[in-house]
Design an enzyme around this catalytic site. Structure first.
Site, short mmCIF file in Angstrom:
data_model
loop_
_atom_site.label_atom_id
_atom_site.label_comp_id
_atom_site.label_asym_id
_atom_site.label_seq_id
_atom_site.Cartn_x
_atom_site.Cartn_y
_atom_site.Cartn_z
N LYS A 114 0.84 -1.26 -0.05
CA LYS A 114 -0.07 -0.11 -0.02
C LYS A 114 0.79 1.31 0.08
O LYS A 114 0.47 2.20 -0.41
CB LYS A 114 -0.90 -0.07 1.21
CG LYS A 114 -2.06 -1.09 1.08
CD LYS A 114 -2.95 -1.10 2.01
CE LYS A 114 -4.23 -1.99 1.80
NZ LYS A 114 -3.96 -3.27 2.03
C1 LIG Z 1 -4.77 -4.33 1.35
C2 LIG Z 1 -3.87 -5.66 1.33
C3 LIG Z 1 -4.25 -6.64 0.14
C4 LIG Z 1 -5.52 -6.75 -0.44
O1 LIG Z 1 -5.36 -5.87 -1.45
P1 LIG Z 1 -6.53 -5.07 -2.32
O2 LIG Z 1 -6.13 -4.17 -3.44
O3 LIG Z 1 -7.47 -4.54 -1.21
O4 LIG Z 1 -7.33 -6.13 -3.07
C5 LIG Z 1 -3.53 -7.78 0.28
N1 LIG Z 1 -2.32 -7.98 1.14
C6 LIG Z 1 -1.98 -7.15 1.63
C7 LIG Z 1 -0.74 -7.46 2.83
C8 LIG Z 1 -2.69 -5.94 1.77
O5 LIG Z 1 -2.38 -4.99 2.79
#
Ligand SMILES: *Cc1c(COP(=O)(O)O)cnc(C)c1O
Length: 477
Positions: A114
């Site tokens: 993220k």
């Molecule tokens: C947010 C997150 C996801 C999911 O990603 P999306 O974009 O919501 O599908 C998967 N793995 C981790 C470690 C995350 O922080």
């Protein structure tokens, strides 16, 4: 570039308007009115660009309301080796001599993918707010990764304050230490006596007070933000070029999925002309996406039906960005999308099986799969043994489901969405040792913690926000 809503409203404005918007006024999500594409020669021209220049090339067609020099400068500051601890920003690693690859997306400040979009959001928020003479107070709820990525991205940003709610005592020890050790005048950690859904409901309740929301310029940084999706499309290009395939040859991608933001960014890259074959959507026990891609029925779950798993960032009952995908599958048809989401909103399943749209879904390259806690442990152990690579539980979901769909001679790129250090307990359960953590996080559990404990009460939350904002104003010169 003009933006429109997935539910049919036209003229939402340009990039900088939808950047600060949240949901469109008709309840839909912002989308560009068309998707620019790269022809084969133009794609060749992108090969070999360093990350921030590639980001400029991919994102520029969607952002025409920021001058070129400013956007380039912002992207250079965002995708800097000092921030992502690697010259490549998102290095691609081959697993043994297999056709499997790991795309490292988690070397940024909070150790989850993220950061890649959120760091850009920090810079572009500050830029657009400065230009408009505005301030923004981000109010969010987190069960872990979003909160820390947002806080690290907004550190020291003069025009942004962050009020982040989390369920008291429920995040991993590492996640708590990571967030609560932040001691900055514009970051406020609030732990709520309750579960994650209580935090989310509090945010919704405050946002429902339109007068309060406008008066205190309350905003969000959630996964439906178009700028986050767009920034994520870049690393699909980066990974593709790192594979060094002959022109036009396809690669497959496997993506641990929750709110469908990451894998949707891959679809965007594909629609822009990147030769992507399959997009593998990996779910955990909360398998609403897997269910859709295997049956054609999208059936959202209520919060109480969402299980707590050992890949917690994928514990969702409905996938916010999925609306964008069905909108494109329907041929950018806002009327059709609105009709579908009237069903979703009424907790009725959307059934595509007997429609032409289902053929479009199958032609789009998406496939899905699910995994369990035991699958995760086995996959972590196997990746460690076979490839000498320690992975986190979310990445394990992606690797396992990716392997199921791997085709001979076609690279399968599995996205590493977090580092194992972030989810120590599950990794230790799998391999009987504690994963290493980057040096800068050694001993963070011992640092002082800064947070406010609050009852599950919207009035108390509003009073807290007002008090802090008034104090900030008084402290300003
Ligand atoms: C947010 C997150 C996801 C999911 O990603 P999306 O974009 O919501 O599908 C998967 N793995 C981790 C470690 C995350 O922080």
């Amino acid at each position: 570039m003009k933006y429109v809503s997935t539910r049919g409203l036209r003229d939402l404005g340009g990039f900088s308007d939808v950047l600060l918007m949240g949901l469109a006024p008709d309840g839909g999500l912002a989308m560009p009115e068309r998707i620019p594409t790269f022809g084969p020669d133009e794609l060749e021209g992108l090969r070999g660009l360093e990350y921030s220049a590639l980001a400029y090339a991919v994102m520029r067609p969607f952002i025409d309301d920021i001058p070129e020099a400013d956007l380039r400068q912002m992207l250079r500051a965002t995708y800097h080796p000092d921030v992502f601890h690697s010259a490549e920003i998102t290095p691609l690693v081959r697993l043994g001599d297999s056709d499997l690859y790991l795309l490292e997306l988690s070397n940024g400040p909070s150790l989850a993918f993220k950061d890649i979009a959120m760091q850009f959001l920090g810079h572009v928020f500050e830029y657009v707010l400065e230009w408009r003479g505005e301030h923004l107070n981000i109010l969010g709820a987190t069960s872990g990764d979003t909160g820390s990525a947002a806080e690290y991205a907004m550190l020291g940003k003069a025009r942004v304050n962050v009020f982040m709610l989390s369920p008291h005592g429920r995040m991993s020890a590492f996640q708590q230490a990571q967030m609560f050790s932040i001691d900055e005048p514009n970051i406020f950690n609030i732990t709520v006596d309750g579960v994650f859904d209580d935090c989310q409901d509090l945010v919704k309740e405050v946002n429902a007070d339109a007068e309060f929301k406008a008066r205190y310029t309350i905003g969000a940084v959630n996964s439906i933000n178009w700028a986050r999706v767009l920034a994520q499309a870049v690393y699909y290009f980066k990974a593709y070029f790192a594979l060094n395939l002959p022109t036009g040859q396809t690669a497959d991608f496997s993506v641990p999925s929750g709110n469908f933001g990451n894998v949707f960014a891959g679809y965007l890259a594909k629609r822009m002309g990147l030769p992507i074959g399959q997009l593998v959507v990996a779910s955990n026990e909360n398998d609403v996406l897997h269910e859709f891609f295997s049956t054609g029925v999208y059936h959202v779950r209520r919060a109480a039906q969402v299980a707590q798993t050992s890949s917690p960032s994928m514990d969702i009952g409905k996938a916010s960005n999925f609306e964008r995908y069905l909108y494109l599958v329907a041929g950018a048809d806002g009327v059709q999308t609105r009709a579908w989401w009237d069903e979703v909103g009424g907790s009725r399943p959307v059934d595509l099986r007997d429609s032409g749209h289902w053929d479009a879904v199958k032609a789009s390259g998406f496939v899905g799969g699910r995994s369990s806690h035991q699958d995760r442990l086995d996959t972590i152990r196997r990746a460690d043994g076979e490839f000498g690579r320690l992975i986190d539980p979310h990445t394990a979901d992606g690797l396992l489901v990716g392997e199921r769909y791997a085709r001979p001679g076609v690279p399968m790129v599995c996205l590493e969405t977090a580092l194992p250090a972030k989810f120590e307990r599950t990794v230790e359960e799998a391999v009987n040792r504690i994963p290493p953590r980057p040096e800068r996080f050694e001993g963070i559990e011992k640092l002082p913690r800064y947070f406010t404990v609050m009852d599950n009460d919207a009035a108390a939350l509003k009073a807290f926000v007002v008090k802090k904002l008034e104090a900030t104003l008084k402290a300003a010169p």
